[in-house]
Every structure is written in C-alpha cells, then in structure tokens.
Design a protein around this motif. Structure first.
Motif, PDB file in Angstrom:
ATOM      1  N   VAL A  83     -64.555 -44.246  24.914  1.00 33.71           N
ATOM      2  CA  VAL A  83     -64.476 -45.417  25.274  1.00 33.71           C
ATOM      3  C   VAL A  83     -65.453 -46.290  24.998  1.00 33.71           C
ATOM      4  N   ILE A  84     -66.687 -45.923  25.868  1.00 32.03           N
ATOM      5  CA  ILE A  84     -67.865 -46.792  25.749  1.00 32.03           C
ATOM      6  C   ILE A  84     -68.754 -46.808  24.283  1.00 32.03           C
ATOM      7  N   HIS A  85     -68.721 -45.586  23.952  1.00 35.10           N
ATOM      8  CA  HIS A  85     -69.494 -45.358  22.609  1.00 35.10           C
ATOM      9  C   HIS A  85     -68.183 -45.034  21.490  1.00 35.10           C
ATOM     10  N   PRO A  86     -67.603 -46.066  21.042  1.00 38.64           N
ATOM     11  CA  PRO A  86     -66.536 -45.786  19.968  1.00 38.64           C
ATOM     12  C   PRO A  86     -66.933 -45.265  18.516  1.00 38.64           C
ATOM     13  N   ASP A  87     -68.431 -44.862  18.475  1.00 40.44           N
ATOM     14  CA  ASP A  87     -68.680 -44.333  17.110  1.00 40.44           C
ATOM     15  C   ASP A  87     -68.567 -42.617  17.215  1.00 40.44           C
ATOM     16  N   LEU A  88     -68.246 -42.152  18.470  1.00 40.83           N
ATOM     17  CA  LEU A  88     -67.792 -40.567  18.602  1.00 40.83           C
ATOM     18  C   LEU A  88     -66.558 -40.592  17.758  1.00 40.83           C
ATOM     19  N   PRO A  89     -66.560 -39.300  17.157  1.00 44.67           N
ATOM     20  CA  PRO A  89     -65.264 -39.082  16.388  1.00 44.67           C
ATOM     21  C   PRO A  89     -64.154 -38.777  17.135  1.00 44.67           C
ATOM     22  N   ILE A  90     -62.986 -39.199  16.786  1.00 39.04           N
ATOM     23  CA  ILE A  90     -61.924 -39.051  17.338  1.00 39.04           C
ATOM     24  C   ILE A  90     -60.775 -38.492  16.387  1.00 39.04           C
ATOM     25  N   ASN A  91     -60.271 -37.336  16.428  1.00 38.23           N
ATOM     26  CA  ASN A  91     -59.392 -36.505  15.422  1.00 38.23           C
ATOM     27  C   ASN A  91     -58.276 -35.983  16.118  1.00 38.23           C
ATOM     28  N   PRO A  92     -57.256 -37.078  16.423  1.00 35.78           N
ATOM     29  CA  PRO A  92     -56.020 -36.483  17.222  1.00 35.78           C
ATOM     30  C   PRO A  92     -55.169 -35.374  16.456  1.00 35.78           C
ATOM     31  N   GLY A  93     -54.654 -34.902  17.187  1.00 35.52           N
ATOM     32  CA  GLY A  93     -53.578 -33.714  16.344  1.00 35.52           C
ATOM     33  C   GLY A  93     -53.009 -33.020  17.423  1.00 35.52           C
ATOM     34  N   ILE A  94     -51.862 -32.184  16.901  1.00 35.38           N
ATOM     35  CA  ILE A  94     -51.347 -31.328  17.721  1.00 35.38           C
ATOM     36  C   ILE A  94     -51.652 -29.965  17.095  1.00 35.38           C
ATOM     37  N   VAL A  95     -52.134 -28.965  18.191  1.00 33.54           N
ATOM     38  CA  VAL A  95     -52.586 -27.744  17.805  1.00 33.54           C
ATOM     39  C   VAL A  95     -51.412 -26.704  18.468  1.00 33.54           C
ATOM     40  N   LYS A  96     -51.675 -25.313  18.028  1.00 35.02           N
ATOM     41  CA  LYS A  96     -50.474 -24.393  18.445  1.00 35.02           C
ATOM     42  C   LYS A  96     -51.818 -23.413  19.340  1.00 35.02           C
ATOM     43  N   VAL A  97     -51.475 -23.488  20.714  1.00 28.93           N
ATOM     44  CA  VAL A  97     -52.067 -22.630  21.765  1.00 28.93           C
ATOM     45  C   VAL A  97     -51.196 -21.273  21.930  1.00 28.93           C
ATOM     46  N   LYS A  98     -51.683 -20.181  21.622  1.00 28.39           N
ATOM     47  CA  LYS A  98     -51.259 -18.946  22.095  1.00 28.39           C
ATOM     48  C   LYS A  98     -51.379 -18.762  23.632  1.00 28.39           C
ATOM     49  N   THR A  99     -50.089 -18.214  24.209  1.00 26.57           N
ATOM     50  CA  THR A  99     -50.248 -17.533  25.614  1.00 26.57           C
ATOM     51  C   THR A  99     -49.732 -16.529  25.878  1.00 26.57           C
ATOM     52  N   ALA A 100     -50.120 -15.459  26.804  1.00 27.51           N
ATOM     53  CA  ALA A 100     -49.819 -14.473  27.208  1.00 27.51           C
ATOM     54  C   ALA A 100     -48.812 -14.665  28.499  1.00 27.51           C
ATOM     55  N   LEU A 101     -48.928 -15.816  29.006  1.00 26.84           N
ATOM     56  CA  LEU A 101     -47.981 -15.914  30.127  1.00 26.84           C
ATOM     57  C   LEU A 101     -46.475 -15.766  29.886  1.00 26.84           C
ATOM     58  N   LYS A 102     -45.725 -15.188  30.689  1.00 29.84           N
ATOM     59  CA  LYS A 102     -44.228 -15.101  30.637  1.00 29.84           C
ATOM     60  C   LYS A 102     -43.429 -15.873  31.634  1.00 29.84           C
ATOM     61  N   SER A 103     -44.027 -15.961  32.689  1.00 27.14           N
ATOM     62  CA  SER A 103     -43.238 -16.292  33.703  1.00 27.14           C
ATOM     63  C   SER A 103     -43.049 -17.864  33.693  1.00 27.14           C
ATOM     64  N   ASP A 104     -41.997 -18.411  33.999  1.00 23.99           N
ATOM     65  CA  ASP A 104     -41.829 -19.813  33.947  1.00 23.99           C
ATOM     66  C   ASP A 104     -42.744 -20.937  34.906  1.00 23.99           C
ATOM     67  N   THR A 105     -42.996 -20.077  35.924  1.00 20.36           N
ATOM     68  CA  THR A 105     -43.978 -20.922  36.929  1.00 20.36           C
ATOM     69  C   THR A 105     -45.260 -21.018  36.154  1.00 20.36           C
ATOM     70  N   ASP A 126     -42.829 -22.977  23.425  1.00 22.71           N
ATOM     71  CA  ASP A 126     -41.912 -21.943  22.685  1.00 22.71           C
ATOM     72  C   ASP A 126     -42.290 -20.534  23.601  1.00 22.71           C
ATOM     73  N   LYS A 127     -41.395 -20.543  24.501  1.00 19.19           N
ATOM     74  CA  LYS A 127     -41.609 -19.165  25.385  1.00 19.19           C
ATOM     75  C   LYS A 127     -41.429 -18.144  24.841  1.00 19.19           C
ATOM     76  N   GLU A 128     -40.474 -17.937  23.680  1.00 19.59           N
ATOM     77  CA  GLU A 128     -39.979 -16.660  23.137  1.00 19.59           C
ATOM     78  C   GLU A 128     -41.179 -16.252  22.157  1.00 19.59           C
ATOM     79  N   ASN A 129     -42.033 -17.050  21.757  1.00 17.89           N
ATOM     80  CA  ASN A 129     -42.932 -16.745  20.876  1.00 17.89           C
ATOM     81  C   ASN A 129     -44.317 -16.551  21.439  1.00 17.89           C
ATOM     82  N   GLY A 130     -44.603 -17.373  22.493  1.00 18.28           N
ATOM     83  CA  GLY A 130     -45.630 -17.334  23.282  1.00 18.28           C
ATOM     84  C   GLY A 130     -46.671 -18.578  22.741  1.00 18.28           C
TER      85      GLY A 130
END
Length: 164
Positions: A83-105, A126-130
């Motif tokens: 915010v203070i230094h607006p010249d810093l790059p911002i490259n927003p997007g949605i990434v896919k993150v893999k997880t080995a967690l299976k429990s809902d909690t 996406d719980k089925e595919n992790g």
C-alpha cells in the motif's frame, strides 16, 4: 455427546480465563455461551474423539498459534508495504493448493487460517481430490507444489500432526 461436553468445558474455561472473573453473572453467561457453542460446533469437530485423547496434539496446537500469528504479522507487513509503495508488483490470481488433510476440521482450520492471513483467501475446497483453491494477492508461481509450499506449507505440516 462426549465431544459436546469437551467443547463445552473448553469454551467455558476459555471464557473464564478471558474474563478473569468468577462472579455469578460471568459464570452464568459463560455457561450459556459454552452450551450454545458446543451445540452449534460439535458437528464441525467430527465424531472422531481420538484427536482429543492424545496430549501431544494439544502441544502441536499450542505451537500452531505462534506460527500462525507470525505468518499473519509477515503478511500484514507485506500488505502494508504494497500500500505504501505502490510500485511493488501485484499479480492477483487463484492458485490450486494441494493438501493431504482429510478431516473436515483440519481442512476447515487450514482454509480459515489462509483466509485470515492478509493477501490470501480460500475460495473453494475440493475434499475428494485434496485441493484448495486460494486467491493470492501476488501469484509468484502457478506450479501446484511450489504454490502449496509458499501458501500453506507451514500450516499444513502442523495441522496434519494435530488432526490426522
């Protein structure tokens, strides 16, 4: 039923510790809040009580708290710098993150931890595919393994020891 009792006791004790008062009004309010929260959230914590039986899991959770706070501080500083230094790059997007967690909690806590950290927000699970789909304010890689390590790696390793 056991999980509701454990949640009630945990909530009630937390209430007492946060208020640091044991007069009748505070105790009654704590009992009502404890009952309400245990009834509403008992399904979130699942039916598997083995999580609550191993004291080592509590120690890992106590370790998780400062790790989460530290990661939030770093993310807040990064956001403030952008915010203070607006010249810093911002490259927003949605990434896919893999997880080995299976429990809902475990998945819920991971998703909420990522969402509470400034600069990221869990969009879908996406719980089925992790996989978790996470909006990231500065996507530095689209590689699933690298994104997983950068976005959720520290949290997932600890949460796996707590909930799996």
């Amino acid at each position: 039923m056991k999980i509701k009792i454990i949640l009630f006791l945990g909530t009630f004790l937390t209430w007492i510790l946060l208020n640091w008062s044991v007069d009748a009004q505070h105790l009654f309010t704590g009992i009502l809040i404890g009952i309400f929260i245990s009834l509403v959230t008992s399904d979130v914590f699942g039916k598997d009580l083995r999580v609550f039986k191993n004291p080592l899991r509590y120690l890992w959770f106590l370790y998780y708290i400062p790790v989460f706070i530290w990661e939030c501080i770093k993310a807040n500083l990064d956001g403030a710098l952008r915010v203070i230094h607006p010249d810093l790059p911002i490259n927003p997007g949605i990434v896919k993150v893999k997880t080995a967690l299976k429990s809902d909690t475990g998945l819920t806590l991971l998703a909420n931890s990522l969402t509470l950290k400034p600069g990221t927000m869990t969009v879908d699970i996406d719980k089925e595919n992790g996989f978790l789909y996470v909006h990231w304010v500065d996507v530095v890689t689209e590689d699933i393994d690298e994104a997983t390590e950068l976005v959720a790696g520290k949290f997932e390793r600890i949460l796996k020891r707590i909930f799996e």
